[in-house]
Motif scaffolding. Structure first.
Motif, PDB file in Angstrom:
ATOM      1  N   HIS A  51       0.828  -1.209   0.000  1.00 15.77           N
ATOM      2  CA  HIS A  51       0.000   0.000   0.000  1.00 15.77           C
ATOM      3  C   HIS A  51       0.864   1.261   0.000  1.00 15.77           C
ATOM      4  CE1 HIS A  51      -3.149  -2.824   0.640  1.00 15.77           C
ATOM      5  NE2 HIS A  51      -2.729  -3.139   1.841  1.00 15.77           N
ATOM      6  N   ASP A  52       1.908   1.218  -0.830  1.00 14.83           N
ATOM      7  CA  ASP A  52       2.768   2.389  -1.052  1.00 14.83           C
ATOM      8  C   ASP A  52       3.561   2.840   0.172  1.00 14.83           C
ATOM      9  OD1 ASP A  52       1.720   2.353  -3.596  1.00 14.83           O
ATOM     10  OD2 ASP A  52       0.268   3.936  -3.233  1.00 14.83           O
ATOM     11  N   LYS A  53       3.751   1.917   1.118  1.00 17.89           N
ATOM     12  CA  LYS A  53       4.567   2.251   2.295  1.00 17.89           C
ATOM     13  C   LYS A  53       5.537   1.098   2.583  1.00 17.89           C
ATOM     14  CE  LYS A  53       1.501   5.333   4.869  1.00 17.89           C
ATOM     15  NZ  LYS A  53       1.585   6.194   3.677  1.00 17.89           N
ATOM     16  N   VAL A  54       6.670   1.434   3.241  1.00 16.00           N
ATOM     17  CA  VAL A  54       7.601   0.395   3.684  1.00 16.00           C
ATOM     18  C   VAL A  54       6.913  -0.416   4.771  1.00 16.00           C
ATOM     19  CG1 VAL A  54       9.832  -0.093   4.748  1.00 16.00           C
ATOM     20  CG2 VAL A  54       9.583   1.881   3.223  1.00 16.00           C
ATOM     21  N   GLN A  55       6.713  -1.708   4.518  1.00 15.95           N
ATOM     22  CA  GLN A  55       6.087  -2.518   5.537  1.00 15.95           C
ATOM     23  C   GLN A  55       7.130  -3.196   6.432  1.00 15.95           C
ATOM     24  OE1 GLN A  55       4.227  -6.288   4.807  1.00 15.95           O
ATOM     25  NE2 GLN A  55       2.287  -5.554   5.661  1.00 15.95           N
ATOM     26  N   HIS A  56       8.169  -3.727   5.800  1.00 16.95           N
ATOM     27  CA  HIS A  56       9.282  -4.310   6.548  1.00 16.95           C
ATOM     28  C   HIS A  56      10.594  -3.806   5.980  1.00 16.95           C
ATOM     29  CE1 HIS A  56       6.402  -7.609   7.500  1.00 16.95           C
ATOM     30  NE2 HIS A  56       7.054  -7.615   8.631  1.00 16.95           N
ATOM     31  N   TRP A  57      11.529  -3.467   6.866  1.00 17.78           N
ATOM     32  CA  TRP A  57      12.924  -3.279   6.485  1.00 17.78           C
ATOM     33  C   TRP A  57      13.564  -4.655   6.605  1.00 17.78           C
ATOM     34  CZ3 TRP A  57      14.628   1.537   5.004  1.00 17.78           C
ATOM     35  CH2 TRP A  57      13.767   2.599   5.291  1.00 17.78           C
ATOM     36  N   GLN A  58      14.367  -5.044   5.627  1.00 11.93           N
ATOM     37  CA  GLN A  58      15.044  -6.346   5.657  1.00 11.93           C
ATOM     38  C   GLN A  58      16.528  -6.137   5.430  1.00 11.93           C
ATOM     39  OE1 GLN A  58      12.558  -7.700   2.469  1.00 11.93           O
ATOM     40  NE2 GLN A  58      11.364  -9.027   3.817  1.00 11.93           N
ATOM     41  N   VAL A  59      17.312  -6.334   6.463  1.00 11.58           N
ATOM     42  CA  VAL A  59      18.738  -6.041   6.376  1.00 11.58           C
ATOM     43  C   VAL A  59      19.540  -7.325   6.547  1.00 11.58           C
ATOM     44  CG1 VAL A  59      20.624  -4.631   7.265  1.00 11.58           C
ATOM     45  CG2 VAL A  59      18.282  -3.753   7.334  1.00 11.58           C
ATOM     46  N   THR A  60      20.407  -7.576   5.566  1.00  5.39           N
ATOM     47  CA  THR A  60      21.271  -8.761   5.623  1.00  5.39           C
ATOM     48  C   THR A  60      22.618  -8.359   6.203  1.00  5.39           C
ATOM     49  OG1 THR A  60      20.187  -9.746   3.723  1.00  5.39           O
ATOM     50  CG2 THR A  60      22.378 -10.566   4.251  1.00  5.39           C
ATOM     51  N   ILE A  61      23.039  -9.098   7.235  1.00  6.34           N
ATOM     52  CA  ILE A  61      24.329  -8.808   7.863  1.00  6.34           C
ATOM     53  C   ILE A  61      25.197 -10.058   7.878  1.00  6.34           C
ATOM     54  CG2 ILE A  61      23.513  -6.931   9.337  1.00  6.34           C
ATOM     55  CD1 ILE A  61      23.304  -8.947  11.628  1.00  6.34           C
ATOM     56  N   GLU A  62      26.480  -9.830   7.970  1.00  6.61           N
ATOM     57  CA  GLU A  62      27.450 -10.892   8.166  1.00  6.61           C
ATOM     58  C   GLU A  62      27.893 -10.748   9.617  1.00  6.61           C
ATOM     59  OE1 GLU A  62      30.097 -12.444   4.724  1.00  6.61           O
ATOM     60  OE2 GLU A  62      31.100 -10.783   5.704  1.00  6.61           O
ATOM     61  N   VAL A  63      27.739 -11.785  10.404  1.00  7.79           N
ATOM     62  CA  VAL A  63      28.076 -11.727  11.827  1.00  7.79           C
ATOM     63  C   VAL A  63      29.306 -12.589  12.083  1.00  7.79           C
ATOM     64  CG1 VAL A  63      27.312 -12.297  14.163  1.00  7.79           C
ATOM     65  CG2 VAL A  63      25.692 -11.364  12.512  1.00  7.79           C
ATOM     66  N   GLY A  64      30.318 -12.022  12.758  1.00  5.89           N
ATOM     67  CA  GLY A  64      31.521 -12.773  13.105  1.00  5.89           C
ATOM     68  C   GLY A  64      31.500 -13.185  14.563  1.00  5.89           C
ATOM     69  N   PHE A  65      31.844 -14.440  14.825  1.00  7.70           N
ATOM     70  CA  PHE A  65      31.896 -14.892  16.224  1.00  7.70           C
ATOM     71  C   PHE A  65      33.136 -15.757  16.427  1.00  7.70           C
ATOM     72  CE2 PHE A  65      30.286 -19.156  15.285  1.00  7.70           C
ATOM     73  CZ  PHE A  65      29.587 -18.954  14.111  1.00  7.70           C
ATOM     74  N   THR A  66      33.598 -15.804  17.653  1.00  9.78           N
ATOM     75  CA  THR A  66      34.806 -16.533  17.997  1.00  9.78           C
ATOM     76  C   THR A  66      34.533 -18.025  18.097  1.00  9.78           C
ATOM     77  OG1 THR A  66      35.138 -14.650  19.471  1.00  9.78           O
ATOM     78  CG2 THR A  66      36.752 -16.414  19.590  1.00  9.78           C
ATOM     79  N   LEU A  67      35.404 -18.818  17.477  1.00 11.15           N
ATOM     80  CA  LEU A  67      35.358 -20.260  17.700  1.00 11.15           C
ATOM     81  C   LEU A  67      36.161 -20.519  18.961  1.00 11.15           C
ATOM     82  CD1 LEU A  67      35.895 -21.694  14.106  1.00 11.15           C
ATOM     83  CD2 LEU A  67      33.769 -21.516  15.389  1.00 11.15           C
ATOM     84  N   GLU A  68      35.460 -20.824  20.040  1.00 10.58           N
ATOM     85  CA  GLU A  68      36.132 -20.986  21.337  1.00 10.58           C
ATOM     86  C   GLU A  68      36.806 -22.351  21.437  1.00 10.58           C
ATOM     87  OE1 GLU A  68      36.225 -18.692  24.100  1.00 10.58           O
ATOM     88  OE2 GLU A  68      35.797 -17.496  22.315  1.00 10.58           O
ATOM     89  N   ASP A  69      37.851 -22.413  22.217  1.00  9.89           N
ATOM     90  CA  ASP A  69      38.529 -23.703  22.437  1.00  9.89           C
ATOM     91  C   ASP A  69      37.811 -24.506  23.524  1.00  9.89           C
ATOM     92  OD1 ASP A  69      40.666 -23.221  20.568  1.00  9.89           O
ATOM     93  OD2 ASP A  69      41.321 -21.671  21.991  1.00  9.89           O
TER      94      ASP A  69
END
Lengths: 69, 69, 69, 69, 69, 69, 69, 69, 69, 69, 69, 69
Positions: A51-69
């Motif tokens: 209906h001519d309006k932004v209904q959802h913002w959809q943002v793709t991110i790359e997330v970095g996390f530590t591989l713990e020992d």
């Protein structure tokens, strides 16, 4: 960053509020299964229009996390 | 798309038949371990040549699937 | 190409059959309103997945057509 | 791949049939002068339109071949 | 997405408020002449600076809309 | 730039004289149907060769124009 | 490559020694949980500077591995 | 373009006169060994500076030519 | 660079030692058939993994050489 | 823009509030040493995550300013 | 190039005459404060349109200069 | 990273030894005039060839440093 090894995953969050909020929601959801998240990078910002309006913002991110020992 | 959070993975499928078939095979194999796949995007199309002919089409796709609650 | 001026538009066609067919359908639909189409370039190949199968191929093309005098 | 040195050339094949066929024809033609072709990568997919239909698919590939001793 | 054909146009909206608002304004203005808008993708985020402050956010988006029969 | 909304179109101009002239000719032709053009950006510079000489310069530009109220 | 399906993951390794060593350490760490790794591709080379010297090389790679039956 | 197979080579021409002239000189030199050149695409425009002036324009082009039967 | 015309070729060298060594080996092999090489640019760094270790570094370079009169 | 010469610098601002605020803070800090800033362009949006939340937004911009006579 | 360390800056020159002239003017202006400029690379070519004509060519270049001891 | 504002500069270092060494030399030289360097990112790896051997490795990096209060 120190001498850890990081893994990166791509996630797309969505929000009816704002593009920043879509990022926050992707991270909040990822936190249920990923530990030690350290940083993110925005890969793409899209959205759904109804209906001519932004209904959802959809943002793709790359997330970095530590591989713990 | 609605307000789910999506995760994306990169897969490379191969086929002796066609580039489209390599995509279908990657998705079929992924279905053994991933639920709720929703879309894909072609990232790269390559192939292996033997005796001057295309032996395998190798197509890398990014597959998005819903992180269910 | 000769000394005409060309305009380019972006279209996304979809097909349940193949990626090539999605291109053909975009061009067929565009022909209803655009004359003198001359060439296309594939910009992106995506698709929709349902029940672990490719349901639609969705190919975005850039179509060039002559601005006639 | 092993410890050979590879050279890469860019070729554009065309076909009235399909985008995959344009790749096959580029490789078939290249085989007349290049030995030991090993792989290809699609660089660009374009086409020529006549009378509102795809007349030729034109696919540019990068072909890698072994420099033999 | 279903089996429609989509057309895409590039628009730049501007706002003194925020980058998200610049997107909303571009879509609101486009709605005066385009029907059936379905999605957008952010292509570039820029802005105008005056007296050491952001005066306008200027966001370029690609908007996809259905070509209706 | 101020608080207008801009639309962008892609055009390819050609010239036997120079690459700059191909840009000027694309803009001159576009002026027949587009008002309020404000800027352009060069997207690609190509050309046609005949008898070992550049016969046409072909420059693709993105032209931005104001959507007037 | 043969007719397997491959999955790809992104990893960032770090090393005080060299950029190559950062790659080797990412692969060594990944080997604890991933089987059948076949190839990698360098995506980005960065580093951390302390006291005007490179303290860590940080190299992000994409690793491909076979999805075994 | 018709149903030929094309090969592409990268060349860098230089000129003290202009960027366009650097393209023309690359093509003129290539004509000594390549037949049937059909088109070019500018890949990069650089230059050499001496005494605060452009001494040489250096333009890299990709030239496509027909592989004749 | 002076007023010569340069040609560029793409080569992939491999080495069990290091990424730099893969570059050196590609150049050494190319020297058997190409004269007057002047510079190179790294296009891609990949590698082959066996038994959880880098077995070969594979580096693709673009090599520029002078077309002599 | 008029006939000035512009210089561009890359800056990364950070903010605990929002991505837009990170841009504003980068510009505010730059204003201490740079005069005549005219525009910016967002190059990258990243962030730091702590305890499963965005702690800082980090936005890299390119800022253009006039070289005054 | 020899064993110096180079620094690179981004500049945008403008000209009512031609795109090449915009490059020359950026370099002439930079020469007032930068010594030992060695090369440039064109990053973007844009322009300002008024009354349906190119009023200014605006070319952004990256200029490399030697850091002297 | 914390809440500082960072500035980034592009530098090209060269070395007869290795690509990593070219990075180290660029940073060592930059340290003469830049304080508080924190990270770098490799932008391009090139080299100069003489007598069929790599004579200099030339690596361009982007260096980020803190703008101190």
């Amino acid at each position: 960053m120190d001498d850890h090894v990081y893994k990166q995953v791509r996630l797309t969050g969505s929000s009816t509020q704002s593009s920043d909020d879509a990022v926050r929601r992707a991270i909040a959801r990822a936190a249920e299964t990923i530990n030690h998240m350290r940083w993110f990078r925005v890969v793409e910002t899209r959205g759904h229009i109804e209906h001519d309006k932004v209904q959802h913002w959809q943002v793709t991110i790359e997330v970095g996390f530590t591989l713990e020992d």
